[in-house]
Write a protein that holds these residues in place. Structure first.
Motif, PDB file in Angstrom:
ATOM      1  N   ALA A  19      25.818  42.312  43.314  1.00 44.46           N
ATOM      2  CA  ALA A  19      26.511  43.401  42.626  1.00 44.46           C
ATOM      3  C   ALA A  19      27.968  43.477  43.064  1.00 44.46           C
ATOM      4  CB  ALA A  19      25.798  44.723  42.908  1.00 44.46           C
ATOM      5  N   GLU A  20      28.227  43.253  44.360  1.00 41.09           N
ATOM      6  CA  GLU A  20      29.596  43.263  44.861  1.00 41.09           C
ATOM      7  C   GLU A  20      30.402  42.110  44.264  1.00 41.09           C
ATOM      8  OE1 GLU A  20      31.926  43.067  49.198  1.00 41.09           O
ATOM      9  OE2 GLU A  20      29.730  43.001  49.092  1.00 41.09           O
ATOM     10  N   VAL A  21      29.768  40.948  44.128  1.00 36.38           N
ATOM     11  CA  VAL A  21      30.448  39.788  43.535  1.00 36.38           C
ATOM     12  C   VAL A  21      30.864  40.094  42.107  1.00 36.38           C
ATOM     13  CG1 VAL A  21      30.121  37.401  42.767  1.00 36.38           C
ATOM     14  CG2 VAL A  21      29.293  38.117  45.020  1.00 36.38           C
ATOM     15  N   MET A  22      29.943  40.680  41.324  1.00 38.93           N
ATOM     16  CA  MET A  22      30.258  40.987  39.924  1.00 38.93           C
ATOM     17  C   MET A  22      31.392  42.001  39.829  1.00 38.93           C
ATOM     18  SD  MET A  22      26.515  40.982  38.028  1.00 38.93           S
ATOM     19  CE  MET A  22      25.634  42.030  39.187  1.00 38.93           C
TER      20      MET A  22
ATOM     21  N   ARG B  76      41.744  33.298  44.530  1.00 37.84           N
ATOM     22  CA  ARG B  76      40.938  34.486  44.804  1.00 37.84           C
ATOM     23  C   ARG B  76      39.487  34.260  44.356  1.00 37.84           C
ATOM     24  NH1 ARG B  76      44.746  38.317  46.364  1.00 37.84           N
ATOM     25  NH2 ARG B  76      43.235  40.024  46.367  1.00 37.84           N
ATOM     26  N   LEU B  77      39.311  33.502  43.262  1.00 37.13           N
ATOM     27  CA  LEU B  77      37.968  33.152  42.827  1.00 37.13           C
ATOM     28  C   LEU B  77      37.251  32.345  43.923  1.00 37.13           C
ATOM     29  CD1 LEU B  77      36.470  33.586  40.038  1.00 37.13           C
ATOM     30  CD2 LEU B  77      36.956  31.193  39.582  1.00 37.13           C
ATOM     31  N   LEU B  78      38.005  31.439  44.562  1.00 39.65           N
ATOM     32  CA  LEU B  78      37.478  30.647  45.671  1.00 39.65           C
ATOM     33  C   LEU B  78      36.992  31.561  46.790  1.00 39.65           C
ATOM     34  CD1 LEU B  78      37.192  27.897  47.246  1.00 39.65           C
ATOM     35  CD2 LEU B  78      39.557  28.284  47.994  1.00 39.65           C
ATOM     36  N   HIS B  79      37.752  32.570  47.103  1.00 34.74           N
ATOM     37  CA  HIS B  79      37.404  33.489  48.186  1.00 34.74           C
ATOM     38  C   HIS B  79      36.139  34.272  47.841  1.00 34.74           C
ATOM     39  CE1 HIS B  79      37.953  37.014  50.925  1.00 34.74           C
ATOM     40  NE2 HIS B  79      38.386  36.065  51.748  1.00 34.74           N
ATOM     41  N   ILE B  80      36.034  34.727  46.577  1.00 37.03           N
ATOM     42  CA  ILE B  80      34.837  35.460  46.145  1.00 37.03           C
ATOM     43  C   ILE B  80      33.616  34.554  46.210  1.00 37.03           C
ATOM     44  CG2 ILE B  80      33.731  36.565  44.157  1.00 37.03           C
ATOM     45  CD1 ILE B  80      36.548  37.477  43.264  1.00 37.03           C
ATOM     46  N   ALA B  81      33.761  33.320  45.702  1.00 37.29           N
ATOM     47  CA  ALA B  81      32.631  32.389  45.684  1.00 37.29           C
ATOM     48  C   ALA B  81      32.168  32.051  47.099  1.00 37.29           C
ATOM     49  CB  ALA B  81      33.014  31.114  44.926  1.00 37.29           C
ATOM     50  N   ALA B  82      33.120  31.898  48.028  1.00 42.16           N
ATOM     51  CA  ALA B  82      32.751  31.542  49.403  1.00 42.16           C
ATOM     52  C   ALA B  82      31.894  32.632  50.027  1.00 42.16           C
ATOM     53  CB  ALA B  82      34.015  31.315  50.221  1.00 42.16           C
ATOM     54  N   ARG B  83      32.288  33.886  49.845  1.00 42.38           N
ATOM     55  CA  ARG B  83      31.498  34.972  50.417  1.00 42.38           C
ATOM     56  C   ARG B  83      30.186  35.174  49.669  1.00 42.38           C
ATOM     57  NH1 ARG B  83      33.712  39.451  49.535  1.00 42.38           N
ATOM     58  NH2 ARG B  83      35.421  38.753  48.207  1.00 42.38           N
ATOM     59  N   ASP B  84      30.192  34.878  48.376  1.00 42.15           N
ATOM     60  CA  ASP B  84      28.966  34.936  47.579  1.00 42.15           C
ATOM     61  C   ASP B  84      27.955  33.904  48.076  1.00 42.15           C
ATOM     62  OD1 ASP B  84      27.011  35.009  45.598  1.00 42.15           O
ATOM     63  OD2 ASP B  84      28.310  34.285  43.988  1.00 42.15           O
ATOM     64  N   LEU B  85      28.380  32.655  48.188  1.00 39.25           N
ATOM     65  CA  LEU B  85      27.464  31.555  48.495  1.00 39.25           C
ATOM     66  C   LEU B  85      26.978  31.569  49.940  1.00 39.25           C
ATOM     67  CD1 LEU B  85      29.332  28.786  46.473  1.00 39.25           C
ATOM     68  CD2 LEU B  85      27.173  29.900  45.872  1.00 39.25           C
TER      69      LEU B  85
ATOM     70  N   TYR C 203      31.354  34.433  36.630  1.00 34.47           N
ATOM     71  CA  TYR C 203      32.474  33.611  37.083  1.00 34.47           C
ATOM     72  C   TYR C 203      33.287  33.098  35.902  1.00 34.47           C
ATOM     73  CZ  TYR C 203      31.159  33.525  41.988  1.00 34.47           C
ATOM     74  OH  TYR C 203      30.908  33.879  43.292  1.00 34.47           O
ATOM     75  N   ILE C 204      32.623  32.659  34.859  1.00 33.75           N
ATOM     76  CA  ILE C 204      33.320  32.188  33.668  1.00 33.75           C
ATOM     77  C   ILE C 204      32.661  32.833  32.455  1.00 33.75           C
ATOM     78  CG2 ILE C 204      33.776  30.218  32.161  1.00 33.75           C
ATOM     79  CD1 ILE C 204      35.556  30.234  34.521  1.00 33.75           C
TER      80      ILE C 204
END
Length: 979
Positions: free
Chosen positions: A160-163, A144-153, A207-208
């Motif tokens: 704000a949505e990413v956070m 799921r982190l991968l999915h968030i990062a992909a849409r972020d990048l 992220y971390i």
């Protein structure tokens, strides 16, 4: 042989496309279609992306077809692989999750992560049934982190949505970890809620990051509270382990419960009532600042909601608690220390970093949120927007800070994504900086463009105290452009009170008087005041500082150089604010000699000047006024006023220790006496129409004689004259009395500066004796009538002004009395001890606390000085080094002569310095003399801060003084009364 040239040509082509290592890229891409390889040149780090893509292709034979068929998957995958080596490695281990990148939404995270650990989210009692739930949890979490990062990048999700998604994912992981903990920990007697704090609670997680939490528990109906809390503690510990434990898939992150009541020293789990009891009685303001972010994230939702509702009432009433102002100031100082301690490349704690912005926003929320519920937001950006809408922060200021915050958070995310490691430190390597710049859209010069953007945002954020806290105060009272938001008067008063201003209404009036209008002067003040208000707030007495600034500005505001100097020379303005906010004495001097502001520019200008230099200037001032004695002495007093200010500032900023201050003040008083004496003699000669028929000298006594003057010291003196041969005794005496009278009159004339009062009471026979005697009369008196106390008083006698030869003759007579051949006999020693005991009993002011009286109290100045003087009276005839008028020199000489133990001398010297510094500090702070440590708590706090103690160090100051004087008194009892 044809194979190598093909590789070389491919390498050259890839290097031209943007791969840093063309040969390596050619080898890696040998089995990949050219179009897929060439498409990598647009990512942040093509070489990094190619490495992961090559490994992923080995695990997924149909990868090329998948990427050609689905441009969304390809764009998302490439964006991730170009930034994150860690997520690339994760995909290689779990290639099936590539399909997740095709989804627009992966569904609710909480249910998915619970399912990953074998727990049914709909069951009343979830059970962990997975083979290895911790590994499964990590795999699901990182997918799921991968999915968030992909849409972020790829820019599909705003920062704000990413956070928000990262925070919700962390909450889901905590819920799954708690399910694992319940499976490992038997028992069902307790309800447990996990409260997210910090960035997790505010839904602005990285992220971390460590995930800050608080655990709250309640026993179920009928359960024993002690047993229930023990179970809850085991559950909390197991939940934390489930997140941080090392597995083949690594750890998620550390769970940090350090924000709980009493920190790590307190119990890990408390009931709601226990939490509230602590917060109501013991919590500091910073703890309520932390609770701004509190949000239920896992466990019993009803209990979590009850917790947040209960603490919310306390958070928004924190500004009314005793000590709120002091706590706010302490928080500000902690942030400043972080800024100084951390390097500029620290995104979080460095200058212009994230903590700067977050701290200021939270502080404004605490100050104004009590009365304005619209400010009660957890996250920084929504809170900043609310502050702007409410007029607490200017719109442009809020916009600039929001942009800076967003940029810094994006950079922080990019740093952490690279290795999935917790870091906030900007790299220095060109490759790393290039990756950051390209990820943020820079193309022509990624390193240069990124560095420029970062520094620009950091500079903007670094001005937060001016932009967020102080400038709106001007907007509340000054005629500024309508585009600027304005604080209401009530909000401005609340902010000033939070900064430490005791009279915020008065402060607002001063701000309005200084900054209102369309003149150049008002415009410069509007530039200066936001910064200076903060410096005043850091001083012991902000109200006095602002008032003094207004008074000096009123006198000098029309002077062209004054405001320019403050605007252009930060050191001058900062030092001025510190002086005005600390010392009423120095402020009074400056308001009557405002051009002395120019002295504040450098340390060199504050070094007390040599006596001969001052004397030359004073004599010149007297000569310019000829026969106008009053004007001549007024000029000398103006010189003295300026030099008093120079010495006071040097004292306040630590450029002169107490001995140097005493010497500087004594030199200045000598110079004043000498110049005023010249004017007095000229006046007498003018009135008599004849030269003075006698030689005249001023003998310094007491503290002036000892070169130990304080700011409040009078000039203890004796007057001596010696008739000229042509004069009769009567003529000489009349002229000498006239000179002494003129000197006292001229120095006591009303003037806007501290007077130098002449005190001649140490003369023979005291007030009953003649004001002036001849040298022969002094010799005859001391030879016949001198008592031990007069011998003791003469220990301080030295020439100060007038005829130097006559002064030397007097001190020669004094030597015979104060350094008697053979020393004092025992009867004289007993008499001095009796006088000391009598003085202790009779001279202490009525109602004074002896333990806090710096002069006459136990271990105070008098104790130390009498010890030194007794040593002189007994031994100076045989030890020339003891023949000094200064106390500390006497103690040092006694040690060298073996008359005093070095340890005892140091104890006495420490007490003398301490008491002297306190007496001077009382005068500096209050503007009037005092011998006792103030009993008033506020006055004592101001004195303590002036002496270098923390704002809450008043009791430490008191303890230190009592300890020092107690030790000194023990030495006095042994050395003075028993030896």
């Amino acid at each position: 042989m044809g194979y190598v040239p093909r590789i070389e040509s491919t390498a050259a082509r890839l290097a031209k496309l943007g791969f840093a290592d063309g040969a390596r890229a050619a080898r890696l891409s040998e089995n990949l279609p050219d179009d897929l390889v060439e498409a990598l040149v647009g990512v942040a780090d093509p070489d990094l992306a190619l490495t992961s893509l090559t490994r992923l292709a080995e695990r997924l034979p149909g990868l090329a077809a998948t990427l050609r068929a689905d441009p969304v998957v390809r764009e998302r995958l490439y964006a991730v692989l170009g930034v994150s080596a860690a997520l690339g490695e994760h995909l290689v281990r779990h290639p099936g999750q590539l399909a997740w990148l095709a989804a627009a939404d992966l569904g609710e995270a909480r249910a998915a992560l619970l399912a990953s650990v074998g727990a049914d989210p709909d069951a009343p009692e979830p059970r962990a049934a997975a083979k290895d739930p911790l590994v499964a949890l990590r795999v699901a979490y990182r997918g799921r982190l991968l999915h968030i990062a992909a849409r972020d990048l790829t820019g599909e999700s705003a920062p704000a949505e990413v956070m928000t998604e990262l925070s919700d994912l962390a909450g889901a992981a905590l819920e799954a970890a708690l399910a694992v903990a319940r499976d490992e920990t038997p028992g069902d007697t307790v309800r447990l809620a996990v409260i997210g704090m910090g960035k997790c609670g505010a839904r602005e997680l990285n992220y971390i990051s460590d995930v800050d939490v608080i655990f709250v528990a309640e026993p179920r109906d009928g359960a024993d509270e002690t047993e229930a809390l023990a179970l809850a503690t085991r559950l909390a510990q197991a939940t934390m382990r489930a997140c941080s434990a090392a597995t083949p898939e690594g750890a998620l992150w550390e769970v940090d419960a350090g924000l709980r009541p009493e920190g790590r020293a307190g119990p890990l789990v408390r009931t709601l009532a226990s939490h509230l009891a602590y917060y109501r009685r013991w919590a500091k303001t910073w703890e309520f600042q932390a609770l701004l972010k509190a949000r239920p994230v896992a466990g019993d939702a009803e209990l979590g909601a009850a917790y947040v509702a209960a603490v919310s009432e306390l958070v928004w009433s924190a500004a009314t608690r005793p000590g709120f102002v002091e706590d706010v100031q302490a928080m500000r100082r902690r942030v400043e220390r972080h800024v100084l301690a951390e390097g500029e490349r620290e995104l979080k704690l460095g200058p212009g970093g994230l903590r700067d912005i977050e701290f200021a926003v939270q502080l404004l929320q605490l100050v104004h949120g009590r009365l304005d519920p619209l400010l009660r937001r957890r996250a920084t950006l929504p809170a900043l927007a609310a502050l702007s809408r409410g007029g607490y922060v200017g719109r442009e200021d809020a916009k600039g800070l929001a942009e800076a915050y967003t940029f810094l958070r994006r950079v922080e995310h990019l740093l952490q994504l690279h290795r999935l490691r917790r870091t906030h430190l900007l790299p220095t390597g060109a490759d790393d900086l290039r990756r950051l710049g390209r990820a943020l859209g820079a193309t022509a010069d990624p390193v240069g463009e990124f560095t420029a953007r970062w520094r620009g945002h950091a500079r903007e954020a670094r001005r937060l105290h001016e932009k967020l806290f102080y400038r709106p105060l001007l907007q509340a009272v000054a005629r500024l452009p309508e585009s600027e938001s304005r604080l209401s008067t009530a909000a401005a008063l609340a902010r000033l009170e939070a900064l430490g201003y005791v009279d915020p209404a008065g402060a607002l009036r001063h701000i309005a008087a200084l900054s209102t209008g369309v003149t150049r002067r008002a415009a410069i003040q509007r530039t200066l005041l936001p910064v200076m208000l903060g410096w005043f707030a850091d001083a012991p007495d902000p109200d006095a500082g602002l008032l003094g600034f207004r008074q000096v500005s009123d006198k000098l505001g029309a002077t062209p150089w004054y405001l320019r100097l403050l605007r252009d020379e930060t050191a001058v303005a900062s030092r001025m604010a510190r002086v005005l906010g600390t010392s009423r004495y120095a402020t009074g001097l400056l308001t009557h000699a405002p051009d002395a502001v120019a002295l504040l520019g450098s340390d060199a200008d504050l070094v007390p000047r040599r006596a001969d230099t001052l004397l030359g200037e004073a004599v010149a001032a007297v000569s310019r006024h000829g026969d106008e004695a009053e004007n001549a002495v007024a000029a000398v007093r103006a010189l003295r006023r300026r030099e008093l200010f120079r010495t006071a500032v040097a004292d306040l900023v630590g450029l002169a220790d107490i001995e140097r201050v005493g010497e500087a003040l004594s030199d200045l008083n000598d110079v004043t006496l000498r110049a005023a004496l010249d004017a007095a003699v000229s006046r007498v000669e003018l009135e008599r129409r004849a030269p003075l028929p006698t030689r005249f000298a001023v003998i310094a006594m007491g503290r002036l004689g000892g070169m130990e003057c304080s700011y409040a010291s009078d000039a203890d003196v004796m007057f001596v004259h010696a008739p000229l041969e042509a004069a009769t005794e009567r003529q000489a005496a009349d002229a000498a009395f006239a000179v002494a009278g003129q000197l006292r009159r001229l120095l006591s004339l009303p003037a806007p500066d501290p007077p130098l009062l002449i005190d001649p009471d140490l003369r023979p026979e005291g007030r009953q004796g003649p004001l002036v005697r001849t040298l022969a009369s002094y010799a005859a008196y001391y030879a016949r009538w001198s008592s031990p106390w007069e011998s003791q008083a003469l220990l301080r006698a030295r020439f100060s002004a007038g005829d130097a030869e006559l002064g030397a003759a007097f001190t020669a007579i004094a030597d015979e009395i104060r350094y008697p051949d053979g020393g004092l006999d025992e009867s004289a020693v007993r008499e001095i001890r009796r006088l000391k005991a009598r003085m202790e009993a009779e001279r202490l002011p009525r109602g004074a606390d002896p333990g806090l009286h710096t002069k006459l109290g136990p271990g105070g100045l008098s104790d130390v000085e009498w010890v030194a003087q007794l040593l002189q009276l007994r031994h100076a005839y045989a030890v020339p080094a003891l023949r000094t008028t200064q106390t500390l020199r006497t103690l040092r000489a006694a040690v060298e002569a073996g008359l005093l133990d070095a340890g005892d001398a140091e104890v006495l010297a420490e007490a003398w310095r301490c008491a002297s510094r306190i007496r001077d500090a009382i005068m500096l702070v209050k503007g009037r003399p005092g011998d006792s440590v103030p009993s008033d708590a506020r006055e004592r706090r101001l004195i303590a801060q002036t002496l270098g103690y923390a704002p809450d160090g008043s009791e430490d100051f008191l303890d230190d003084y009592r300890r020092v004087t107690r030790r000194a008194r023990q030495v006095v009892e042994r050395v003075f009364y028993e030896s």
